[in-house]
Write a protein that holds these residues in place. Structure first.
Motif, PDB file in Angstrom:
ATOM      1  N   ARG A   1       0.834  -1.206   0.000  1.00 53.54           N
ATOM      2  CA  ARG A   1       0.000   0.000   0.000  1.00 53.54           C
ATOM      3  C   ARG A   1       0.868   1.254   0.000  1.00 53.54           C
ATOM      4  O   ARG A   1       0.614   2.201  -0.752  1.00 53.54           O
ATOM      5  CB  ARG A   1      -0.932  -0.012   1.214  1.00 53.54           C
ATOM      6  N   HIS A   2       1.912   1.260   0.791  1.00 48.36           N
ATOM      7  CA  HIS A   2       2.809   2.412   0.852  1.00 48.36           C
ATOM      8  C   HIS A   2       3.606   2.551  -0.449  1.00 48.36           C
ATOM      9  O   HIS A   2       3.814   3.661  -0.933  1.00 48.36           O
ATOM     10  CB  HIS A   2       3.745   2.291   2.052  1.00 48.36           C
ATOM     11  N   ALA A   3       4.037   1.427  -1.015  1.00 45.70           N
ATOM     12  CA  ALA A   3       4.800   1.469  -2.266  1.00 45.70           C
ATOM     13  C   ALA A   3       3.939   1.991  -3.408  1.00 45.70           C
ATOM     14  O   ALA A   3       4.389   2.794  -4.223  1.00 45.70           O
ATOM     15  CB  ALA A   3       5.344   0.083  -2.600  1.00 45.70           C
ATOM     16  N   ARG A   4       2.684   1.550  -3.459  1.00 46.87           N
ATOM     17  CA  ARG A   4       1.775   2.034  -4.511  1.00 46.87           C
ATOM     18  C   ARG A   4       1.466   3.513  -4.358  1.00 46.87           C
ATOM     19  O   ARG A   4       1.101   4.170  -5.318  1.00 46.87           O
ATOM     20  CB  ARG A   4       0.486   1.220  -4.500  1.00 46.87           C
ATOM     21  N   ALA A   5       1.615   4.021  -3.157  1.00 43.03           N
ATOM     22  CA  ALA A   5       1.415   5.455  -2.918  1.00 43.03           C
ATOM     23  C   ALA A   5       2.634   6.264  -3.340  1.00 43.03           C
ATOM     24  O   ALA A   5       2.626   7.487  -3.241  1.00 43.03           O
ATOM     25  CB  ALA A   5       1.102   5.699  -1.446  1.00 43.03           C
ATOM     26  N   GLY A   6       3.676   5.579  -3.800  1.00 40.32           N
ATOM     27  CA  GLY A   6       4.844   6.264  -4.316  1.00 40.32           C
ATOM     28  C   GLY A   6       6.011   6.378  -3.357  1.00 40.32           C
ATOM     29  O   GLY A   6       6.992   7.059  -3.641  1.00 40.32           O
ATOM     30  N   MET A   7       5.939   5.701  -2.229  1.00 35.84           N
ATOM     31  CA  MET A   7       7.019   5.769  -1.248  1.00 35.84           C
ATOM     32  C   MET A   7       8.158   4.830  -1.635  1.00 35.84           C
ATOM     33  O   MET A   7       7.929   3.735  -2.148  1.00 35.84           O
ATOM     34  CB  MET A   7       6.499   5.414   0.142  1.00 35.84           C
ATOM     35  N   SER A   8       9.388   5.266  -1.380  1.00 33.02           N
ATOM     36  CA  SER A   8      10.563   4.429  -1.626  1.00 33.02           C
ATOM     37  C   SER A   8      10.723   3.452  -0.465  1.00 33.02           C
ATOM     38  O   SER A   8      10.067   3.577   0.570  1.00 33.02           O
ATOM     39  CB  SER A   8      11.812   5.302  -1.730  1.00 33.02           C
ATOM     40  N   PHE A   9      11.650   2.500  -0.624  1.00 32.92           N
ATOM     41  CA  PHE A   9      11.893   1.555   0.462  1.00 32.92           C
ATOM     42  C   PHE A   9      12.346   2.287   1.721  1.00 32.92           C
ATOM     43  O   PHE A   9      11.898   1.979   2.820  1.00 32.92           O
ATOM     44  CB  PHE A   9      12.934   0.499   0.075  1.00 32.92           C
ATOM     45  N   ASP A  10      13.243   3.257   1.559  1.00 39.61           N
ATOM     46  CA  ASP A  10      13.744   4.001   2.725  1.00 39.61           C
ATOM     47  C   ASP A  10      12.617   4.731   3.454  1.00 39.61           C
ATOM     48  O   ASP A  10      12.573   4.752   4.689  1.00 39.61           O
ATOM     49  CB  ASP A  10      14.821   5.001   2.305  1.00 39.61           C
ATOM     50  N   GLU A  11      11.691   5.311   2.691  1.00 38.03           N
ATOM     51  CA  GLU A  11      10.551   6.008   3.305  1.00 38.03           C
ATOM     52  C   GLU A  11       9.632   5.024   4.025  1.00 38.03           C
ATOM     53  O   GLU A  11       9.144   5.309   5.120  1.00 38.03           O
ATOM     54  CB  GLU A  11       9.769   6.777   2.241  1.00 38.03           C
ATOM     55  N   ILE A  12       9.408   3.871   3.411  1.00 45.94           N
ATOM     56  CA  ILE A  12       8.566   2.841   4.028  1.00 45.94           C
ATOM     57  C   ILE A  12       9.243   2.308   5.282  1.00 45.94           C
ATOM     58  O   ILE A  12       8.594   2.100   6.310  1.00 45.94           O
ATOM     59  CB  ILE A  12       8.272   1.705   3.024  1.00 45.94           C
ATOM     60  N   GLN A  13      10.537   2.123   5.208  1.00 46.83           N
ATOM     61  CA  GLN A  13      11.298   1.648   6.368  1.00 46.83           C
ATOM     62  C   GLN A  13      11.165   2.633   7.529  1.00 46.83           C
ATOM     63  O   GLN A  13      10.944   2.246   8.669  1.00 46.83           O
ATOM     64  CB  GLN A  13      12.760   1.462   5.978  1.00 46.83           C
ATOM     65  N   PHE A  14      11.274   3.912   7.237  1.00 45.58           N
ATOM     66  CA  PHE A  14      11.142   4.942   8.268  1.00 45.58           C
ATOM     67  C   PHE A  14       9.717   4.990   8.830  1.00 45.58           C
ATOM     68  O   PHE A  14       9.512   5.072  10.035  1.00 45.58           O
ATOM     69  CB  PHE A  14      11.520   6.306   7.689  1.00 45.58           C
ATOM     70  N   GLU A  15       8.738   4.891   7.950  1.00 47.99           N
ATOM     71  CA  GLU A  15       7.325   4.987   8.345  1.00 47.99           C
ATOM     72  C   GLU A  15       6.850   3.774   9.145  1.00 47.99           C
ATOM     73  O   GLU A  15       6.187   3.910  10.168  1.00 47.99           O
ATOM     74  CB  GLU A  15       6.459   5.157   7.094  1.00 47.99           C
ATOM     75  N   LEU A  16       7.176   2.573   8.668  1.00 49.17           N
ATOM     76  CA  LEU A  16       6.653   1.349   9.282  1.00 49.17           C
ATOM     77  C   LEU A  16       7.641   0.658  10.225  1.00 49.17           C
ATOM     78  O   LEU A  16       7.241  -0.194  11.010  1.00 49.17           O
ATOM     79  CB  LEU A  16       6.228   0.358   8.191  1.00 49.17           C
ATOM     80  N   GLY A  17       8.911   0.983  10.098  1.00 51.55           N
ATOM     81  CA  GLY A  17       9.920   0.336  10.933  1.00 51.55           C
ATOM     82  C   GLY A  17      10.352  -1.021  10.415  1.00 51.55           C
ATOM     83  O   GLY A  17      11.065  -1.754  11.113  1.00 51.55           O
ATOM     84  N   VAL A  18       9.940  -1.366   9.208  1.00 51.68           N
ATOM     85  CA  VAL A  18      10.298  -2.656   8.637  1.00 51.68           C
ATOM     86  C   VAL A  18      11.809  -2.718   8.421  1.00 51.68           C
ATOM     87  O   VAL A  18      12.433  -1.740   8.027  1.00 51.68           O
ATOM     88  CB  VAL A  18       9.517  -2.915   7.321  1.00 51.68           C
ATOM     89  N   ALA A  19      12.406  -3.872   8.727  1.00 48.83           N
ATOM     90  CA  ALA A  19      13.842  -4.129   8.557  1.00 48.83           C
ATOM     91  C   ALA A  19      14.710  -3.179   9.372  1.00 48.83           C
ATOM     92  O   ALA A  19      15.798  -2.804   8.946  1.00 48.83           O
ATOM     93  CB  ALA A  19      14.230  -4.073   7.078  1.00 48.83           C
ATOM     94  N   THR A  20      14.237  -2.798  10.547  1.00 47.59           N
ATOM     95  CA  THR A  20      15.040  -1.905  11.395  1.00 47.59           C
ATOM     96  C   THR A  20      15.550  -2.597  12.657  1.00 47.59           C
ATOM     97  O   THR A  20      16.338  -2.011  13.385  1.00 47.59           O
ATOM     98  CB  THR A  20      14.232  -0.661  11.820  1.00 47.59           C
ATOM     99  N   GLN A  21      15.103  -3.833  12.907  1.00 50.75           N
ATOM    100  CA  GLN A  21      15.588  -4.524  14.104  1.00 50.75           C
ATOM    101  C   GLN A  21      16.532  -5.650  13.721  1.00 50.75           C
ATOM    102  O   GLN A  21      17.727  -5.420  13.632  1.00 50.75           O
ATOM    103  CB  GLN A  21      14.420  -5.002  14.958  1.00 50.75           C
TER     104      GLN A  21
END
Length: 90
Positions: free
Chosen positions: A16-36
């Motif tokens: 959903r975030h990617a389709r909204a035009g967000m990059s991986f880095d932006e999605i990582q910052f927003e959702l916290g994915v792949a940060t632990q």
């Protein structure tokens, strides 16, 4: 499916975030994915690559009936737009 167990982030949320035009880095910052632990990074990056704004709609491959689909330039041109709303918008 859950992609990031540490942050409980699903592939649908990432898509959903990617389709909204967000990059991986932006999605990582927003959702916290792949940060632990980082175990989900490659899977999360794959989801982003598949659903990026440059490819907003997944294409179905059908050898027997190739056809071109014309997307509407605006919601007013869309066939699904309610015709009673067109007269109000015009």
């Amino acid at each position: 499916m859950i992609v990031c167990v540490c942050r409980r982030v699903s592939d649908r949320e990432i898509a959903r975030h990617a389709r909204a035009g967000m990059s991986f880095d932006e999605i990582q910052f927003e959702l916290g994915v792949a940060t632990q632990c980082g175990c989900c990074e490659s899977c999360a990056r794959d989801v982003v690559a598949q659903c990026s704004a440059s490819n907003p709609v997944a294409a179905l491959h059908n050898e027997s009936a190739p056809q071109t689909i014309q997307l509407a330039n605006s919601i007013l041109e869309s066939k699904s737009w309610n015709s009673s709303q067109r007269s109000l918008a015009a």
